[in-house]
Motif scaffolding. Sequence first.
Motif, PDB file in Angstrom:
ATOM      1  N   THR A  63      53.779  50.125  13.367  1.00  0.00           N
ATOM      2  CA  THR A  63      52.942  50.504  14.502  1.00  0.00           C
ATOM      3  C   THR A  63      51.480  50.142  14.271  1.00  0.00           C
ATOM      4  OG1 THR A  63      52.662  52.727  13.591  1.00  0.00           O
ATOM      5  CG2 THR A  63      54.434  52.416  15.208  1.00  0.00           C
ATOM      6  N   THR A  64      51.128  49.821  13.042  1.00  0.00           N
ATOM      7  CA  THR A  64      49.766  49.400  12.714  1.00  0.00           C
ATOM      8  C   THR A  64      49.855  48.101  11.923  1.00  0.00           C
ATOM      9  OG1 THR A  64      49.734  50.640  10.647  1.00  0.00           O
ATOM     10  CG2 THR A  64      48.896  51.777  12.584  1.00  0.00           C
ATOM     11  N   PRO A  65      48.782  47.338  11.862  1.00  0.00           N
ATOM     12  CA  PRO A  65      48.820  46.122  11.048  1.00  0.00           C
ATOM     13  C   PRO A  65      49.182  46.459   9.597  1.00  0.00           C
ATOM     14  CG  PRO A  65      46.878  46.121  12.448  1.00  0.00           C
ATOM     15  CD  PRO A  65      47.510  47.480  12.568  1.00  0.00           C
ATOM     16  N   THR A  66      50.035  45.653   9.017  1.00  0.00           N
ATOM     17  CA  THR A  66      50.524  45.902   7.656  1.00  0.00           C
ATOM     18  C   THR A  66      49.384  46.073   6.669  1.00  0.00           C
ATOM     19  OG1 THR A  66      52.516  44.629   8.150  1.00  0.00           O
ATOM     20  CG2 THR A  66      52.023  44.999   5.823  1.00  0.00           C
ATOM     21  N   GLU A  67      48.359  45.232   6.784  1.00  0.00           N
ATOM     22  CA  GLU A  67      47.242  45.319   5.846  1.00  0.00           C
ATOM     23  C   GLU A  67      46.549  46.681   5.926  1.00  0.00           C
ATOM     24  OE1 GLU A  67      45.979  42.830   9.451  1.00  0.00           O
ATOM     25  OE2 GLU A  67      47.750  42.994   8.176  1.00  0.00           O
ATOM     26  N   ASP A  68      46.405  47.225   7.128  1.00  0.00           N
ATOM     27  CA  ASP A  68      45.786  48.538   7.275  1.00  0.00           C
ATOM     28  C   ASP A  68      46.695  49.635   6.714  1.00  0.00           C
ATOM     29  OD1 ASP A  68      43.631  47.319   8.538  1.00  0.00           O
ATOM     30  OD2 ASP A  68      44.396  47.724  10.552  1.00  0.00           O
ATOM     31  N   TYR A  69      47.979  49.523   7.014  1.00  0.00           N
ATOM     32  CA  TYR A  69      48.937  50.520   6.529  1.00  0.00           C
ATOM     33  C   TYR A  69      48.970  50.540   5.007  1.00  0.00           C
ATOM     34  CZ  TYR A  69      53.288  52.797   5.337  1.00  0.00           C
ATOM     35  OH  TYR A  69      54.212  53.627   4.759  1.00  0.00           O
ATOM     36  N   LEU A  70      49.154  49.369   4.395  1.00  0.00           N
ATOM     37  CA  LEU A  70      49.275  49.327   2.940  1.00  0.00           C
ATOM     38  C   LEU A  70      47.978  49.707   2.232  1.00  0.00           C
ATOM     39  CD1 LEU A  70      51.509  46.172   2.416  1.00  0.00           C
ATOM     40  CD2 LEU A  70      52.165  48.581   2.188  1.00  0.00           C
ATOM     41  N   MET A  71      46.856  49.276   2.776  1.00  0.00           N
ATOM     42  CA  MET A  71      45.585  49.607   2.131  1.00  0.00           C
ATOM     43  C   MET A  71      45.258  51.093   2.255  1.00  0.00           C
ATOM     44  SD  MET A  71      43.356  46.200   2.892  1.00  0.00           S
ATOM     45  CE  MET A  71      41.902  46.823   2.042  1.00  0.00           C
ATOM     46  N   GLY A  72      45.889  51.774   3.190  1.00  0.00           N
ATOM     47  CA  GLY A  72      45.725  53.212   3.317  1.00  0.00           C
ATOM     48  C   GLY A  72      46.692  54.001   2.451  1.00  0.00           C
ATOM     49  N   MET A  73      47.600  53.309   1.789  1.00  0.00           N
ATOM     50  CA  MET A  73      48.603  53.948   0.950  1.00  0.00           C
ATOM     51  C   MET A  73      47.996  54.289  -0.418  1.00  0.00           C
ATOM     52  SD  MET A  73      52.258  52.349  -0.349  1.00  0.00           S
ATOM     53  CE  MET A  73      53.018  52.368   1.271  1.00  0.00           C
ATOM     54  N   PRO A  74      48.017  55.568  -0.785  1.00  0.00           N
ATOM     55  CA  PRO A  74      47.533  55.911  -2.126  1.00  0.00           C
ATOM     56  C   PRO A  74      48.380  55.212  -3.195  1.00  0.00           C
ATOM     57  CG  PRO A  74      47.862  57.882  -0.788  1.00  0.00           C
ATOM     58  CD  PRO A  74      48.452  56.728  -0.035  1.00  0.00           C
ATOM     59  N   HIS A  75      47.734  54.724  -4.220  1.00  0.00           N
ATOM     60  CA  HIS A  75      48.421  54.116  -5.367  1.00  0.00           C
ATOM     61  C   HIS A  75      49.213  52.860  -4.993  1.00  0.00           C
ATOM     62  CE1 HIS A  75      47.271  57.869  -7.201  1.00  0.00           C
ATOM     63  NE2 HIS A  75      47.994  58.534  -6.315  1.00  0.00           N
ATOM     64  N   LEU A  76      48.651  52.035  -4.122  1.00  0.00           N
ATOM     65  CA  LEU A  76      49.345  50.825  -3.690  1.00  0.00           C
ATOM     66  C   LEU A  76      49.762  49.956  -4.871  1.00  0.00           C
ATOM     67  CD1 LEU A  76      50.393  48.818  -1.582  1.00  0.00           C
ATOM     68  CD2 LEU A  76      48.060  47.906  -1.413  1.00  0.00           C
ATOM     69  N   ALA A  77      48.853  49.670  -5.791  1.00  0.00           N
ATOM     70  CA  ALA A  77      49.173  48.801  -6.923  1.00  0.00           C
ATOM     71  C   ALA A  77      50.325  49.374  -7.744  1.00  0.00           C
ATOM     72  CB  ALA A  77      47.944  48.586  -7.803  1.00  0.00           C
ATOM     73  N   GLU A  78      50.269  50.663  -8.021  1.00  0.00           N
ATOM     74  CA  GLU A  78      51.313  51.305  -8.816  1.00  0.00           C
ATOM     75  C   GLU A  78      52.648  51.304  -8.082  1.00  0.00           C
ATOM     76  OE1 GLU A  78      48.307  52.549  -8.177  1.00  0.00           O
ATOM     77  OE2 GLU A  78      47.358  52.894 -10.127  1.00  0.00           O
ATOM     78  N   ASN A  79      52.610  51.535  -6.768  1.00  0.00           N
ATOM     79  CA  ASN A  79      53.854  51.513  -5.983  1.00  0.00           C
ATOM     80  C   ASN A  79      54.486  50.127  -5.993  1.00  0.00           C
ATOM     81  OD1 ASN A  79      53.598  54.230  -5.314  1.00  0.00           O
ATOM     82  ND2 ASN A  79      52.650  53.820  -3.344  1.00  0.00           N
ATOM     83  N   LEU A  80      53.668  49.096  -5.851  1.00  0.00           N
ATOM     84  CA  LEU A  80      54.205  47.730  -5.870  1.00  0.00           C
ATOM     85  C   LEU A  80      54.779  47.391  -7.245  1.00  0.00           C
ATOM     86  CD1 LEU A  80      51.486  45.885  -3.772  1.00  0.00           C
ATOM     87  CD2 LEU A  80      53.839  46.395  -3.067  1.00  0.00           C
ATOM     88  N   GLU A  81      54.083  47.781  -8.295  1.00  0.00           N
ATOM     89  CA  GLU A  81      54.591  47.528  -9.647  1.00  0.00           C
ATOM     90  C   GLU A  81      55.926  48.225  -9.863  1.00  0.00           C
ATOM     91  OE1 GLU A  81      51.288  48.986 -11.959  1.00  0.00           O
ATOM     92  OE2 GLU A  81      50.622  46.946 -12.402  1.00  0.00           O
ATOM     93  N   ALA A  82      55.992  49.491  -9.482  1.00  0.00           N
ATOM     94  CA  ALA A  82      57.228  50.258  -9.654  1.00  0.00           C
ATOM     95  C   ALA A  82      58.353  49.686  -8.791  1.00  0.00           C
ATOM     96  CB  ALA A  82      56.984  51.731  -9.312  1.00  0.00           C
ATOM     97  N   GLY A  83      58.005  49.225  -7.597  1.00  0.00           N
ATOM     98  CA  GLY A  83      59.012  48.631  -6.716  1.00  0.00           C
ATOM     99  C   GLY A  83      59.585  47.353  -7.296  1.00  0.00           C
ATOM    100  N   LEU A  84      58.719  46.493  -7.820  1.00  0.00           N
ATOM    101  CA  LEU A  84      59.198  45.257  -8.455  1.00  0.00           C
ATOM    102  C   LEU A  84      60.085  45.579  -9.648  1.00  0.00           C
ATOM    103  CD1 LEU A  84      56.012  43.006  -8.360  1.00  0.00           C
ATOM    104  CD2 LEU A  84      58.123  42.679  -7.049  1.00  0.00           C
ATOM    105  N   GLU A  85      59.658  46.547 -10.441  1.00  0.00           N
ATOM    106  CA  GLU A  85      60.447  46.931 -11.607  1.00  0.00           C
ATOM    107  C   GLU A  85      61.819  47.453 -11.189  1.00  0.00           C
ATOM    108  OE1 GLU A  85      60.262  50.179 -15.206  1.00  0.00           O
ATOM    109  OE2 GLU A  85      58.368  49.335 -14.507  1.00  0.00           O
ATOM    110  N   ALA A  86      61.847  48.307 -10.168  1.00  0.00           N
ATOM    111  CA  ALA A  86      63.109  48.858  -9.681  1.00  0.00           C
ATOM    112  C   ALA A  86      64.041  47.756  -9.171  1.00  0.00           C
ATOM    113  CB  ALA A  86      62.854  49.883  -8.580  1.00  0.00           C
ATOM    114  N   LEU A  87      63.443  46.707  -8.614  1.00  0.00           N
ATOM    115  CA  LEU A  87      64.232  45.588  -8.096  1.00  0.00           C
ATOM    116  C   LEU A  87      64.617  44.599  -9.196  1.00  0.00           C
ATOM    117  CD1 LEU A  87      62.219  45.017  -4.811  1.00  0.00           C
ATOM    118  CD2 LEU A  87      64.619  45.750  -4.947  1.00  0.00           C
ATOM    119  N   GLY A  88      64.157  44.846 -10.404  1.00  0.00           N
ATOM    120  CA  GLY A  88      64.503  43.983 -11.527  1.00  0.00           C
ATOM    121  C   GLY A  88      63.722  42.683 -11.564  1.00  0.00           C
ATOM    122  N   VAL A  89      62.530  42.671 -10.953  1.00  0.00           N
ATOM    123  CA  VAL A  89      61.705  41.462 -10.912  1.00  0.00           C
ATOM    124  C   VAL A  89      60.688  41.517 -12.050  1.00  0.00           C
ATOM    125  CG1 VAL A  89      60.103  40.088  -9.534  1.00  0.00           C
ATOM    126  CG2 VAL A  89      61.991  41.297  -8.414  1.00  0.00           C
TER     127      VAL A  89
END
Length: 105
Positions: free
Chosen positions: A69-95
Motif C-alpha cells: 500500500t506504500t512504496p517499498t522503499e518507504d515501507y522498508l526504510m521504516g522497518m526497525p532493524h532492516l539490515a539485521e532482518n535482511l541478514e537473518a532472512g538470507l541466512e534462513a533461506l540458506g544464502v
Amino acid sequence: MLEITPATVVQIILLAREGSVAETQLHEFIAGLNADDKAQLTAIAWIGRGSFEAEEFDQAVETAVTEATTPTEDYLMGMPHLAENLEAGLEALGVDVTGEEEDLL
C-alpha cells in the motif's frame, strides 16, 4: 525461488547500516529495483523478522505484492532493524553472502 541477487541485498544491508548518512542513496537504490525484486526484498525482511518461515518464501512474496500500500522503499526504510532482518532472512533461506560482502567492502 530467490531471483533478487544476493549482491543487491548485501548492498541494501550496507546502506541501511550507514543510517542517515546513506538514507537518500538507500531510498533511491530500493526505488530503482523492479517490482519482483522489491517483493522479494520485502519477503526476505519478513522472514528475517519471523513473520514468515523460510519455506513460506513464495507466500511471503505473494503477500508483499498483494498487500503493498506504500512504496517499498518507504515501507522498508521504516522497518526497525532492516539490515539485521535482511541478514537473518538470507541466512534462513540458506544464502551465503560472504563473497558479496567482501566485494562491496
